[in-house]
Motif scaffolding. Structure first.
Motif, PDB file in Angstrom:
ATOM      1  N   GLY A 148       0.784  -1.168   0.051  1.00 52.73           N
ATOM      2  CA  GLY A 148      -0.016  -0.025  -0.066  1.00 52.73           C
ATOM      3  C   GLY A 148       0.990   1.207   0.185  1.00 52.73           C
ATOM      4  N   PRO A 149       0.369   2.316   0.256  1.00 52.60           N
ATOM      5  CA  PRO A 149       0.884   3.550   0.173  1.00 52.60           C
ATOM      6  C   PRO A 149       2.198   3.591   1.150  1.00 52.60           C
ATOM      7  CG  PRO A 149      -1.323   4.114   0.394  1.00 52.60           C
ATOM      8  CD  PRO A 149      -1.153   2.685   0.428  1.00 52.60           C
ATOM      9  N   PHE A 174       5.111   4.216   3.905  1.00 53.45           N
ATOM     10  CA  PHE A 174       5.024   4.880   5.281  1.00 53.45           C
ATOM     11  C   PHE A 174       6.459   4.451   5.768  1.00 53.45           C
ATOM     12  CE2 PHE A 174       4.287   1.239   8.225  1.00 53.45           C
ATOM     13  CZ  PHE A 174       3.961   0.234   7.273  1.00 53.45           C
ATOM     14  N   THR A 183       6.342   9.387   8.321  1.00 54.84           N
ATOM     15  CA  THR A 183       5.888   9.783   6.920  1.00 54.84           C
ATOM     16  C   THR A 183       4.870   8.908   6.270  1.00 54.84           C
ATOM     17  OG1 THR A 183       7.136  10.609   5.161  1.00 54.84           O
ATOM     18  CG2 THR A 183       7.742   8.751   6.101  1.00 54.84           C
ATOM     19  N   TYR A 184       3.932   9.398   5.738  1.00 51.75           N
ATOM     20  CA  TYR A 184       2.851   8.738   4.969  1.00 51.75           C
ATOM     21  C   TYR A 184       2.942   9.245   3.669  1.00 51.75           C
ATOM     22  CZ  TYR A 184       1.664   7.504   9.895  1.00 51.75           C
ATOM     23  OH  TYR A 184       1.625   7.094  11.089  1.00 51.75           O
ATOM     24  N   ARG A 222       2.514  12.898  16.539  1.00 52.42           N
ATOM     25  CA  ARG A 222       2.041  11.614  16.038  1.00 52.42           C
ATOM     26  C   ARG A 222       0.688  11.731  15.276  1.00 52.42           C
ATOM     27  NH1 ARG A 222       3.079   8.124  21.466  1.00 52.42           N
ATOM     28  NH2 ARG A 222       5.446   8.048  21.481  1.00 52.42           N
ATOM     29  N   LEU A 223       0.742  10.950  14.042  1.00 53.55           N
ATOM     30  CA  LEU A 223      -0.447  10.986  13.358  1.00 53.55           C
ATOM     31  C   LEU A 223      -0.955   9.515  13.002  1.00 53.55           C
ATOM     32  CD1 LEU A 223       0.174  14.057  10.855  1.00 53.55           C
ATOM     33  CD2 LEU A 223      -1.372  13.976  12.915  1.00 53.55           C
ATOM     34  N   SER A 224      -2.121   9.303  12.671  1.00 56.27           N
ATOM     35  CA  SER A 224      -2.697   8.094  12.429  1.00 56.27           C
ATOM     36  C   SER A 224      -2.396   7.489  11.195  1.00 56.27           C
ATOM     37  CB  SER A 224      -4.166   7.965  12.913  1.00 56.27           C
ATOM     38  OG  SER A 224      -5.054   7.202  12.122  1.00 56.27           O
ATOM     39  N   HIS A 225      -1.834   6.369  11.248  1.00 53.09           N
ATOM     40  CA  HIS A 225      -1.658   5.703   9.982  1.00 53.09           C
ATOM     41  C   HIS A 225      -2.760   5.350   8.962  1.00 53.09           C
ATOM     42  CE1 HIS A 225       0.698   1.734   7.978  1.00 53.09           C
ATOM     43  NE2 HIS A 225       0.329   2.729   7.073  1.00 53.09           N
ATOM     44  N   ARG A 226      -3.852   4.846   9.687  1.00 56.12           N
ATOM     45  CA  ARG A 226      -5.125   4.527   8.943  1.00 56.12           C
ATOM     46  C   ARG A 226      -5.709   5.571   8.388  1.00 56.12           C
ATOM     47  NH1 ARG A 226      -5.974   1.797  13.711  1.00 56.12           N
ATOM     48  NH2 ARG A 226      -5.113  -0.390  13.712  1.00 56.12           N
ATOM     49  N   ASP A 238      -3.537   6.437   5.287  1.00 48.00           N
ATOM     50  CA  ASP A 238      -3.557   5.233   4.380  1.00 48.00           C
ATOM     51  C   ASP A 238      -4.790   5.391   3.549  1.00 48.00           C
ATOM     52  OD1 ASP A 238      -2.134   2.435   3.698  1.00 48.00           O
ATOM     53  OD2 ASP A 238      -4.254   1.909   3.917  1.00 48.00           O
ATOM     54  N   ARG A 281      -4.890   6.055  -0.481  1.00 41.99           N
ATOM     55  CA  ARG A 281      -5.489   5.139  -1.328  1.00 41.99           C
ATOM     56  C   ARG A 281      -6.790   5.728  -2.328  1.00 41.99           C
ATOM     57  NH1 ARG A 281      -4.028  -0.318  -0.171  1.00 41.99           N
ATOM     58  NH2 ARG A 281      -3.198  -0.560   1.756  1.00 41.99           N
ATOM     59  N   GLY A 304      -5.254  12.832  14.551  1.00 47.01           N
ATOM     60  CA  GLY A 304      -4.468  13.138  15.542  1.00 47.01           C
ATOM     61  C   GLY A 304      -3.810  11.604  16.197  1.00 47.01           C
ATOM     62  N   PHE A 305      -2.619  11.467  17.065  1.00 51.94           N
ATOM     63  CA  PHE A 305      -2.298  10.212  17.463  1.00 51.94           C
ATOM     64  C   PHE A 305      -1.562  10.567  18.613  1.00 51.94           C
ATOM     65  CE2 PHE A 305      -1.333   5.763  17.991  1.00 51.94           C
ATOM     66  CZ  PHE A 305      -2.422   5.102  18.005  1.00 51.94           C
ATOM     67  N   ASN A 322      -1.051   2.092  16.175  1.00 55.26           N
ATOM     68  CA  ASN A 322      -1.253   3.023  15.008  1.00 55.26           C
ATOM     69  C   ASN A 322      -0.640   2.311  13.626  1.00 55.26           C
ATOM     70  OD1 ASN A 322      -1.401   5.263  13.594  1.00 55.26           O
ATOM     71  ND2 ASN A 322       0.468   6.233  14.510  1.00 55.26           N
ATOM     72  N   LYS A 367      -1.400   4.740  22.039  1.00 50.06           N
ATOM     73  CA  LYS A 367      -2.283   5.615  22.342  1.00 50.06           C
ATOM     74  C   LYS A 367      -3.420   5.384  23.354  1.00 50.06           C
ATOM     75  CE  LYS A 367      -4.780   9.785  20.941  1.00 50.06           C
ATOM     76  NZ  LYS A 367      -5.979  10.233  20.595  1.00 50.06           N
ATOM     77  N   GLY A 392      -1.211  -0.818   5.688  1.00 48.23           N
ATOM     78  CA  GLY A 392      -0.080  -0.680   4.886  1.00 48.23           C
ATOM     79  C   GLY A 392       0.314  -1.757   3.771  1.00 48.23           C
ATOM     80  N   ASN A 393      -0.153  -2.800   4.241  1.00 49.15           N
ATOM     81  CA  ASN A 393      -0.150  -3.930   3.213  1.00 49.15           C
ATOM     82  C   ASN A 393      -1.230  -3.725   2.038  1.00 49.15           C
ATOM     83  OD1 ASN A 393       1.011  -6.284   2.159  1.00 49.15           O
ATOM     84  ND2 ASN A 393       1.084  -7.285   4.023  1.00 49.15           N
TER      85      ASN A 393
END
Lengths: 431, 533
Positions: free
Chosen positions: A319-320, A322, A334-335, A380-384, A387, A391, A407-408, B447, B498, B516-517
């Motif tokens: 996926g994208p 990170f 980084t994302y 900190r930022l949320s990966h989800r 992503d 996408r 925000g995370f 996360n 968190k 991510g996958n």
């Protein structure tokens, strides 16, 4: 039931092994000469710094492997004979396989510097490197000064490690700012300042010319390209890594810088696969590099290959992008993709709070207003969320207007996101 | 590897302490020396000034030492050298300190006369040394508990300041530390002393630390307490009602919204000591699956024990005759049994899925309590050892109240970590934990795919939770034992963890997949997980 042999017990090999076990009944053997059990390579620094003991870097209890019928073999693969489906092991001799997964990782780059084979010159990649560092730099009496060559992620980690034992560090960085071949100027400057705040003698635009020896064949000093001679008891070489594949010479397995694989992670020889740092994709996705020597890529390749072997043909399609790191006290995430320089296809919206050591950089395409990626420092930022936005090909305006959702940071942290959102939205309007 | 050692409790690099640090350490040691001299009845002129001086010096020594340790370092995680120091890696110094603290606790609990406790306020030694401060606060002479309470509070304050300074970049850590410092000083130390000032010949308030809730405060409903509450009129009755309300209303409501952390790491005195004085030892908790199994058996057994003990004690002083007072022995036993049955049935009905694995254990616990209640009914007054209320009470007080929470719980900080009591012994933590696991908005979220399995979170979890095992799979951490100290989140180098309060739906997500996958692969994994079920 096949016998699947995995060379290398790092994150790629072990992820493959675990998922193959979940999905099948194949016999699994993992061979490594580095350690008996899987450990988190990225955590080696914390062992030297005394945050953890080595056993804490092992994510599974030792009984896990037997319970899950994953056989571990401490041995070194000298040669592969694809025709006979056999490995030549240093201790146990011939060892046969039905399917072979090569996950041998990387080794530190050495660029043929004079003196690079002296005692006290080393990289930082393996458990053995860590043990070597304990020998060369146990304290600031044995190691009165260390010189580190190469300003990447491992270089700054090594600087942090050594300074945790009060060993003075001179850090030679070829570029004009720390990691500025990856980070844009604002982020690079913030990290550069922070390195100096930790009393590291950072030398930008400086490279290594020669390493000088004492009478015992040990490092005495390091000479830079400006001709300066810096006395040192340790010279850390952290100028990147390259695939650890020398043992494949003459095996018939096709290599370039790494082991060449297609998008199913297959080498040119059927039944032999390569994953993780040592694999080089013949046709990487747009914007992605053929070799991505990061933890996450190794993990995703391992998981993908397990499905490919046990379920149905599956292609590696990450996926994208990170990534994350920590530069002394400043966390980095980084994302997506943020280029170090802006261009006509990429504009940046940059916010920073110098005192709080926080920064955010959002990259977007000025033409289509497409969101391209984000860098954060000290935040900190949320990966989800990212992503999903990447996408869905969200616009930069959509990302900005929903930023607070992503925000995370821990509870009660000052709310920087609202400020970032206001300022960057303003900035977007004016550009 | 472990050849380098340092004496520092602030976990500075093995390079050793600076000169100023040594000065502060020396001053702190002098203060301890004065206290030791006082214990041996050395007669000091102007005793109160020696007392105030030594306490000030002790506090200043601790604060000065840590200030020196961190002052030249930018804000950030300060764990350098933790595993190199024999004091904090379970080495020789740690054992020596553990033995010394244990020795102190044994004397405190079982031989207070050696601290100088005399009858009718005729104190000597260390207890007499603290008389001036006790008279200043409550007007009464000191007891061994006053000495202990003062040192305990000072410990939380001085090491609390150290913790604030260590985590000065982290507002969650700062707020919760200020909170435990406040609750210890005001609720546990000052208010009860001031309450004692209100006492007259015909009016006497019980010594009551309002934040100390049953079953942690296991003696709150013993006869002498109830008598004190009732004889103290409206105020006493209000205090008694508060004690009951805090069990049945305040605790469940706050735990629903915030998890057990509102108590364990924001309010509780045991937690307060563990988080401040005990902080240098948090990494010593055992993370093995075996330890987790032991923990669940032991802590829930203590809970069953405390419920039975309290029931038996209350039962023992209630009357037989329902005519005289509506709450008689039988009504009380039936009420307890009914309450537990309704509670257990409700959990069974609404939380069956979460309980699947643990249901058997829950049933065993429930059965044990009910059998115990029957035993109390038929055997009270008889000589059957286990069901004699007084034997039960004194056994509990000795084993749990003194040995477990004091001697082992605190004495063994430098050997088994700072939350041994909270993890293995505290019945309050067991109740809060059951609720946190089944019915609370609290969880630790992870996360996406950012975890690198480094192990900092697990290493620094004082409750011995293998946080990484969840984080590396992208699962939320919803564990009964989690006290929400937030240190896993603080030490994570990649911003993965968190602490959050949120809706109950999807809180336990063992079906999680790592972000991510490839999307197709994620579908495959989900499919795979549904097949298994």
């Amino acid at each position: 039931m096949k016998h699947i042999v995995i060379i290398g017990n790092g994150i790629a090999g072990i992820t493959a092994a675990r998922h193959i076990r979940k999905l099948s009944d194949h016999r699994i053997t993992v061979i490594s000469s580095e350690t008996d059990y899987f450990f988190s390579r990225t955590a080696l620094m914390y062992v030297y710094m005394g945050h953890m003991k080595f056993e804490h870097t092992q994510p599974y209890e030792n009984s896990f492997w037997k319970k899950n019928r994953i056989e571990l073999l401490n041995d070194r693969v000298e040669k592969i004979d694809p025709g006979k489906r056999a490995l030549d092991l240093r201790k146990s001799g011939t060892f046969t396989f039905d399917t072979l997964i090569i996950a041998t990782g990387s080794k530190p780059n050495m660029f043929g510097w004079p003196g690079q084979d002296l005692k006290g010159v080393q990289g930082l990649y393996s458990k053995q490197d860590l043990d070597l560092l304990e020998t060369h730099a146990p304290d600031n009496q044995t190691c009165k000064r260390a010189v580190i060559v190469g300003g990447g992620l491992i270089g700054i980690e090594l600087a942090e490690m050594l300074s945790s034992r009060n060993i003075p560090v001179t850090f030679l960085v070829r570029e004009s700012g720390f990691w500025n071949n990856v980070l844009p100027e604002g982020e690079s400057n913030m990290i550069t300042r922070h390195i100096r705040e930790h009393h590291i003698d950072l030398r930008l635009d400086t490279s290594l010319k020669e390493i000088l020896s004492d009478s015992q064949g040990k490092v005495r000093a390091v000479v830079t390209d400006t001709g300066e001679e810096i006395p040192a008891d340790l010279c850390g070489i952290t100028a990147g890594v390259r695939p650890n594949i020398d043992f494949l010479q003459g095996s018939g397995i096709e290599t370039d810088r790494g082991i060449l694989v297609n998008d199913r992670l297959e080498t040119n020889i059927p039944g032999i696969y390569a994953i993780g740092d040592c694999a080089q994709l013949r046709a990487p996705k747009k914007g992605r590099r053929p070799i991505e020597a990061v933890w996450y890529a190794g993990r995703m390749m391992g998981e993908t290959l397990a499905y490919h072997l046990c379920k149905k043909p599956t292609t590696y399609n990450p996926g994208p992008w990170f990534n994350s790191a920590k530069f002394f006290d400043i966390e980095y995430q980084t994302y997506g993709l943020v280029a170090p320089e802006t261009s006509e296809n990429e504009q940046h919206l940059y916010w920073e709070d110098i005192k709080a050591k926080r920064a955010v950089n959002i990259a977007y395409d000025p033409e289509s207003e497409l969101f391209l990626g984000i860098n954060t420092l000290g935040l900190r930022l949320s990966h989800r969320h990212f992503d999903q936005w990447l996408r869905e090909k969200a616009s930069v305006a959509v990302v900005l207007s929903n930023l607070e959702q992503a925000g995370f940071d821990p509870e009660f942290y000052p709310d920087f996101i609202r400020e970032i959102k206001t300022q960057l939205t303003q900035l977007l309007k004016t550009t | 590897m472990d050849t380098t050692t340092s004496m520092s409790i602030a976990a500075d690099p093995p390079a050793g302490a600076s000169i100023l640090q040594k000065v502060w350490a020396f001053l702190g040691t002098c203060a301890l020396g004065i206290l030791l001299l006082a214990s041996f009845n050395i007669d000091l002129p102007h005793r109160q000034w020696w007392l105030y001086g030594s306490l000030t010096l002790l506090t200043a020594g601790i604060i000065g030492y840590t200030f020196e340790a961190y002052k030249n370092k930018p804000p950030g995680i300060k764990n350098d050298g933790v595993w190199h120091s024999s004091l904090t890696n379970g080495g020789l110094l740690g054992w020596l300190l553990g033995v010394a603290i244990t020795f102190f606790y044994v004397i405190l609990y079982f031989y207070p006369q050696y601290l100088g406790l005399g009858s009718d306020g005729n104190n000597s030694g260390l207890v007499a040394f603290f008389d001036p401060l006790s008279r200043l606060l409550s007007g009464n002479p000191a007891s061994q508990w006053f000495v202990y309470g003062t040192l305990y509070t000072l410990g939380i304050l001085a090491f609390g300041i150290k913790f604030l300074w260590k985590y000065r970049h982290n507002r969650y850590e700062k707020l919760r530390t200020l909170s435990v410092m406040f609750f210890q000083t005001a609720f546990a130390f000052l208010i009860p002393e001031f309450m004692a000032r209100l006492n007259t010949d015909d009016f006497s308030l019980p010594y009551y630390d309002l934040k100390n809730i049953w079953p942690l405060n296991y003696y709150n409903f013993e006869q002498w307490r109830i008598d004190q509450f009732i004889t103290a009129g409206d105020i006493g009755l209000a205090l008694l009602i508060f004690g009951v309300v805090s069990i049945f209303i305040i605790t469940p409501v706050l735990t629903y919204y915030y998890g057990k952390r509102w108590y364990c790491s924001w309010v509780c005195g045991c937690g307060g000591l563990a988080e401040t004085v005990g902080d240098p030892f948090r990494q010593l908790s055992d993370k093995s699956v075996f330890a987790w199994k032991v923990e669940r058996w032991v802590v829930h057994s203590v809970l069953v024990f405390s419920v039975l003990m309290t029931t038996a004690v209350v039962h023992s002083y209630l009357g037989y005759d329902a005519q005289k007072y509506w709450l008689n022995k039988d009504v009380f036993l039936i009420a307890v049994a009914l309450f537990l049955t309704v509670l257990f049935a409700a959990i069974w009905k609404f939380k069956k899925e979460e309980l699947q694995k643990d249901a058997r254990y829950g049933a065993i616990g429930y059965l044990a309590v009910i059998l115990g209640l029957i035993g109390i009914h038929y055997l009270s007054g008889s000589n059957v050892f286990l069901f004699q209320a007084e034997t039960l009470r004194s056994t509990y007080g000795f084993l749990i109240g003194a040995v477990f929470s004091g001697v082992i719980g605190t004495g063994f900080y430098p050997i088994f970590g700072n939350r041994v009591w909270c993890r293995f012994g505290c019945p309050m933590a067991a109740i809060l934990g059951l609720q946190q696991r089944l019915f609370s908005r609290f969880r630790i979220t992870t996360n996406g795919g950012q975890c690198i399995s480094c192990g900092n979170c697990s290493t620094y979890c004082e409750m011995g939770i293998d946080v990484r095992a969840y984080a590396q799979k992208g699962e939320n951490i919803v564990r009964a034992s989690c006290v929400g100290c937030g240190v896993c989140s603080a030490v994570c180098p990649r911003g993965v963890l968190k602490l959050e309060n949120g809706p109950l739906e999807g809180r336990i997500n063992s079906e999680a997949v790592l972000t991510g996958n490839d999307l197709d692969l994620l579908d495959l994994i989900k499919e795979e997980k549904t097949w298994k079920n």
